[in-house]
Design an enzyme around this catalytic site. Structure first.
Site, PDB file in Angstrom:
ATOM      1  N   MET A  73      -8.866   7.993  -0.288  1.00  0.00           N
ATOM      2  CA  MET A  73      -9.738   8.399   0.832  1.00  0.00           C
ATOM      3  C   MET A  73     -10.201   9.824   0.589  1.00  0.00           C
ATOM      4  O   MET A  73      -9.385  10.686   0.253  1.00  0.00           O
ATOM      5  CB  MET A  73      -8.952   8.340   2.149  1.00  0.00           C
ATOM      6  CG  MET A  73      -8.326   6.989   2.437  1.00  0.00           C
ATOM      7  SD  MET A  73      -7.597   6.965   4.075  1.00  0.00           S
ATOM      8  CE  MET A  73      -6.689   5.413   4.032  1.00  0.00           C
ATOM      9  N   GLY A  94       1.222  -2.153   4.136  1.00  0.00           N
ATOM     10  CA  GLY A  94       1.758  -0.800   4.064  1.00  0.00           C
ATOM     11  C   GLY A  94       2.983  -0.670   4.942  1.00  0.00           C
ATOM     12  O   GLY A  94       4.122  -0.727   4.475  1.00  0.00           O
ATOM     13  N   SER A  95       2.733  -0.559   6.254  1.00  0.00           N
ATOM     14  CA  SER A  95       3.840  -0.338   7.194  1.00  0.00           C
ATOM     15  C   SER A  95       4.891  -1.428   7.119  1.00  0.00           C
ATOM     16  O   SER A  95       6.093  -1.137   7.157  1.00  0.00           O
ATOM     17  CB  SER A  95       3.320  -0.295   8.624  1.00  0.00           C
ATOM     18  OG  SER A  95       2.124   0.404   8.662  1.00  0.00           O
ATOM     19  N   MET A 148     -11.456  -6.073   5.173  1.00  0.00           N
ATOM     20  CA  MET A 148     -10.637  -5.155   5.969  1.00  0.00           C
ATOM     21  C   MET A 148     -10.324  -5.813   7.304  1.00  0.00           C
ATOM     22  O   MET A 148     -11.224  -6.322   7.982  1.00  0.00           O
ATOM     23  CB  MET A 148     -11.394  -3.842   6.237  1.00  0.00           C
ATOM     24  CG  MET A 148     -11.580  -2.922   5.046  1.00  0.00           C
ATOM     25  SD  MET A 148     -10.055  -2.506   4.189  1.00  0.00           S
ATOM     26  CE  MET A 148      -9.157  -1.599   5.461  1.00  0.00           C
ATOM     27  N   GLY A 165      -3.059   3.840   8.097  1.00  0.00           N
ATOM     28  CA  GLY A 165      -2.116   2.730   8.096  1.00  0.00           C
ATOM     29  C   GLY A 165      -1.582   2.518   9.501  1.00  0.00           C
ATOM     30  O   GLY A 165      -1.881   3.296  10.416  1.00  0.00           O
ATOM     31  N   HIS A 168      -1.195  -1.295  -4.308  1.00  0.00           N
ATOM     32  CA  HIS A 168      -2.469  -1.000  -3.632  1.00  0.00           C
ATOM     33  C   HIS A 168      -2.547   0.507  -3.375  1.00  0.00           C
ATOM     34  O   HIS A 168      -1.696   1.076  -2.679  1.00  0.00           O
ATOM     35  CB  HIS A 168      -2.529  -1.792  -2.322  1.00  0.00           C
ATOM     36  CG  HIS A 168      -3.840  -1.686  -1.607  1.00  0.00           C
ATOM     37  ND1 HIS A 168      -4.944  -2.447  -1.924  1.00  0.00           N
ATOM     38  CD2 HIS A 168      -4.226  -0.889  -0.567  1.00  0.00           C
ATOM     39  CE1 HIS A 168      -5.947  -2.143  -1.119  1.00  0.00           C
ATOM     40  NE2 HIS A 168      -5.535  -1.192  -0.280  1.00  0.00           N
ATOM     41  N   HIS A 180      -8.338   1.003  -3.987  1.00  0.00           N
ATOM     42  CA  HIS A 180      -9.281   0.772  -2.892  1.00  0.00           C
ATOM     43  C   HIS A 180      -9.990   2.099  -2.633  1.00  0.00           C
ATOM     44  O   HIS A 180      -9.391   3.030  -2.094  1.00  0.00           O
ATOM     45  CB  HIS A 180      -8.465   0.276  -1.680  1.00  0.00           C
ATOM     46  CG  HIS A 180      -9.261   0.089  -0.432  1.00  0.00           C
ATOM     47  ND1 HIS A 180      -8.660  -0.131   0.793  1.00  0.00           N
ATOM     48  CD2 HIS A 180     -10.601   0.084  -0.198  1.00  0.00           C
ATOM     49  CE1 HIS A 180      -9.600  -0.259   1.712  1.00  0.00           C
ATOM     50  NE2 HIS A 180     -10.781  -0.127   1.141  1.00  0.00           N
ATOM     51  N   ASP A 230      -6.583  -6.616   4.126  1.00  0.00           N
ATOM     52  CA  ASP A 230      -5.963  -5.292   4.178  1.00  0.00           C
ATOM     53  C   ASP A 230      -5.976  -4.738   5.597  1.00  0.00           C
ATOM     54  O   ASP A 230      -7.048  -4.467   6.153  1.00  0.00           O
ATOM     55  CB  ASP A 230      -6.758  -4.371   3.234  1.00  0.00           C
ATOM     56  CG  ASP A 230      -6.201  -2.964   3.130  1.00  0.00           C
ATOM     57  OD1 ASP A 230      -5.127  -2.701   3.691  1.00  0.00           O
ATOM     58  OD2 ASP A 230      -6.855  -2.140   2.469  1.00  0.00           O
ATOM     59  N   GLY A 231      -4.761  -4.536   6.144  1.00  0.00           N
ATOM     60  CA  GLY A 231      -4.639  -3.834   7.411  1.00  0.00           C
ATOM     61  C   GLY A 231      -3.930  -4.628   8.489  1.00  0.00           C
ATOM     62  O   GLY A 231      -4.355  -5.725   8.836  1.00  0.00           O
ATOM     63  N   GLY A 232      -2.827  -4.080   8.967  1.00  0.00           N
ATOM     64  CA  GLY A 232      -2.134  -4.679  10.105  1.00  0.00           C
ATOM     65  C   GLY A 232      -1.426  -5.996   9.811  1.00  0.00           C
ATOM     66  O   GLY A 232      -1.141  -6.753  10.741  1.00  0.00           O
ATOM     67  N   SER A 281       0.844  -1.197   0.000  1.00  0.00           N
ATOM     68  CA  SER A 281       0.000   0.000   0.000  1.00  0.00           C
ATOM     69  C   SER A 281       0.876   1.243   0.000  1.00  0.00           C
ATOM     70  O   SER A 281       1.646   1.466   0.948  1.00  0.00           O
ATOM     71  CB  SER A 281      -0.898   0.014   1.231  1.00  0.00           C
ATOM     72  OG  SER A 281      -1.405   1.327   1.394  1.00  0.00           O
ATOM     73  N   MET A 341     -12.148   4.342  -0.796  1.00  0.00           N
ATOM     74  CA  MET A 341     -12.813   4.673   0.470  1.00  0.00           C
ATOM     75  C   MET A 341     -13.436   6.051   0.284  1.00  0.00           C
ATOM     76  O   MET A 341     -12.968   7.059   0.827  1.00  0.00           O
ATOM     77  CB  MET A 341     -11.791   4.651   1.610  1.00  0.00           C
ATOM     78  CG  MET A 341     -11.361   3.243   1.980  1.00  0.00           C
ATOM     79  SD  MET A 341      -9.844   3.192   2.951  1.00  0.00           S
ATOM     80  CE  MET A 341      -8.640   3.168   1.639  1.00  0.00           C
ATOM     81  N   ASP A 385      -4.660   3.525  -1.831  1.00  0.00           N
ATOM     82  CA  ASP A 385      -5.727   3.829  -0.872  1.00  0.00           C
ATOM     83  C   ASP A 385      -6.288   5.217  -1.122  1.00  0.00           C
ATOM     84  O   ASP A 385      -5.690   6.224  -0.740  1.00  0.00           O
ATOM     85  CB  ASP A 385      -5.189   3.722   0.554  1.00  0.00           C
ATOM     86  CG  ASP A 385      -5.049   2.273   0.985  1.00  0.00           C
ATOM     87  OD1 ASP A 385      -6.036   1.530   0.850  1.00  0.00           O
ATOM     88  OD2 ASP A 385      -3.954   1.893   1.436  1.00  0.00           O
TER      89      ASP A 385
HETATM   90  C1  DX5 Z   1      -6.425   1.464   5.594  1.00  0.00           C
HETATM   91  C2  DX5 Z   1      -5.909   1.110   4.228  1.00  0.00           C
HETATM   92  C3  DX5 Z   1      -4.815   0.111   4.222  1.00  0.00           C
HETATM   93  C4  DX5 Z   1      -3.547   0.540   4.902  1.00  0.00           C
HETATM   94  C5  DX5 Z   1      -2.768  -0.667   5.325  1.00  0.00           C
HETATM   95  O1  DX5 Z   1      -7.558   2.250   5.449  1.00  0.00           O
HETATM   96  O2  DX5 Z   1      -6.952   0.575   3.439  1.00  0.00           O
HETATM   97  O3  DX5 Z   1      -4.533  -0.308   2.879  1.00  0.00           O
HETATM   98  O4  DX5 Z   1      -2.741   1.306   4.063  1.00  0.00           O
HETATM   99  O5  DX5 Z   1      -1.675  -0.232   6.043  1.00  0.00           O
HETATM  100  P1  DX5 Z   1      -0.942  -1.173   7.107  1.00  0.00           P
HETATM  101  O6  DX5 Z   1      -0.415  -2.348   6.338  1.00  0.00           O
HETATM  102  O7  DX5 Z   1       0.105  -0.299   7.657  1.00  0.00           O
HETATM  103  O8  DX5 Z   1      -1.971  -1.586   8.099  1.00  0.00           O
HETATM  104 ZN    ZN Z   2      -6.494  -0.374   1.428  1.00  0.00          ZN
END
Ligand code: DX5
Ligand code: ZN
Length: 219
Positions: free
Chosen positions: A38, A200-201, A139, A146, A34, A67, A178-180, A9, A69, A36
């Protein structure tokens, strides 16, 4: 076992150097980028829109996995398609009972179509989409930021969705999470039945992008 794909991401990347960043991710073995999106309404945060997609498009041949949002994603699809997005993922929470219609609209714009649900939305809400989707996303954090912790209840949702896909005759449908996601919990995510890993991270905090992406893929 389905082939596992890694979708870093770019939310965790340096927004001033996004072209170079996506080029590097491709060189380091990413499968998708990916993106994001928003809008500050569907989620409180604002990131970027189709203009970013247009600007990074020349730097990579990887699929751009967008993605969305955003409120009223149907009003944004044409812009993303024109900008060079390959895949659009829309939130079931924003589809007002019309997820299937929305997926068909995405395909009409020439993109792969995907739907996503938030952690608090029951997994059954996405079952309707299985027949028309090219991918489904679960999710594993609340959308908007992130760097959050993976919500462990997601694992059961992944299992139930994979079982539903098998029973519906689409055993190989891509299930993205997606996420964490970390190098530690990714194995559980894959064994539960997911095969597209957003990170992402974990990717951007790494000193060795190539090795981290390979490890997330289980290599
Ligand atoms: C959150 C995003 C994710 C986010 C994931 O709203 O949709 O794609 O970037 O980031 P990490 O991997 O750091 O949780
Ligand atoms: Zn995402």
């Amino acid at each position: 076992m389905l082939k596992v794909k890694v979708a870093p991401s770019i939310l965790a990347g340096d927004f001033a150097r996004m072209g170079e960043t996506v080029k590097t991710l491709e060189e380091c073995g990413a499968d998708y980028i990916h993106c994001d999106v928003m809008d500050g309404n569907f989620v409180p945060t604002i990131t970027f829109g189709d203009q970013m997609i247009r600007h990074i498009r020349p730097y990579t041949s990887l699929p751009l996995d967008c993605h969305l949002m955003v409120l009223r994603p149907e009003t944004r699809l044409e812009g993303f398609a024109r900008a060079g997005a390959n895949m659009a993922t829309i939130h079931v929470e924003e589809c007002r009972e019309n997820t299937v219609q929305m997926l068909r609209l995405i395909k009409n714009y020439g993109m792969r179509a995907s739907a996503v649900i938030n952690p608090n939305t029951p997994v059954e809400s996405i079952f309707d989409a299985v027949g028309d989707a090219d991918m489904l996303l679960l999710m594993s954090v609340h959308p908007g930021w992130g760097g959050q912790r993976f919500i462990p209840e997601t694992l059961e949702k992944i299992e139930r969705l994979r079982t539903f896909c098998i029973c519906a005759g689409k055993p190989e449908l891509d299930i993205e999470v997606d996420g964490g996601i970390t190098e530690e919990n990714v194995k559980d995510v894959i064994s539960a039945g997911a095969n597209v890993i957003v990170a992402g991270s974990t990717v951007f905090r790494s000193n060795d992008l190539k090795a981290t992406i390979a490890r997330l893929r289980g290599e």
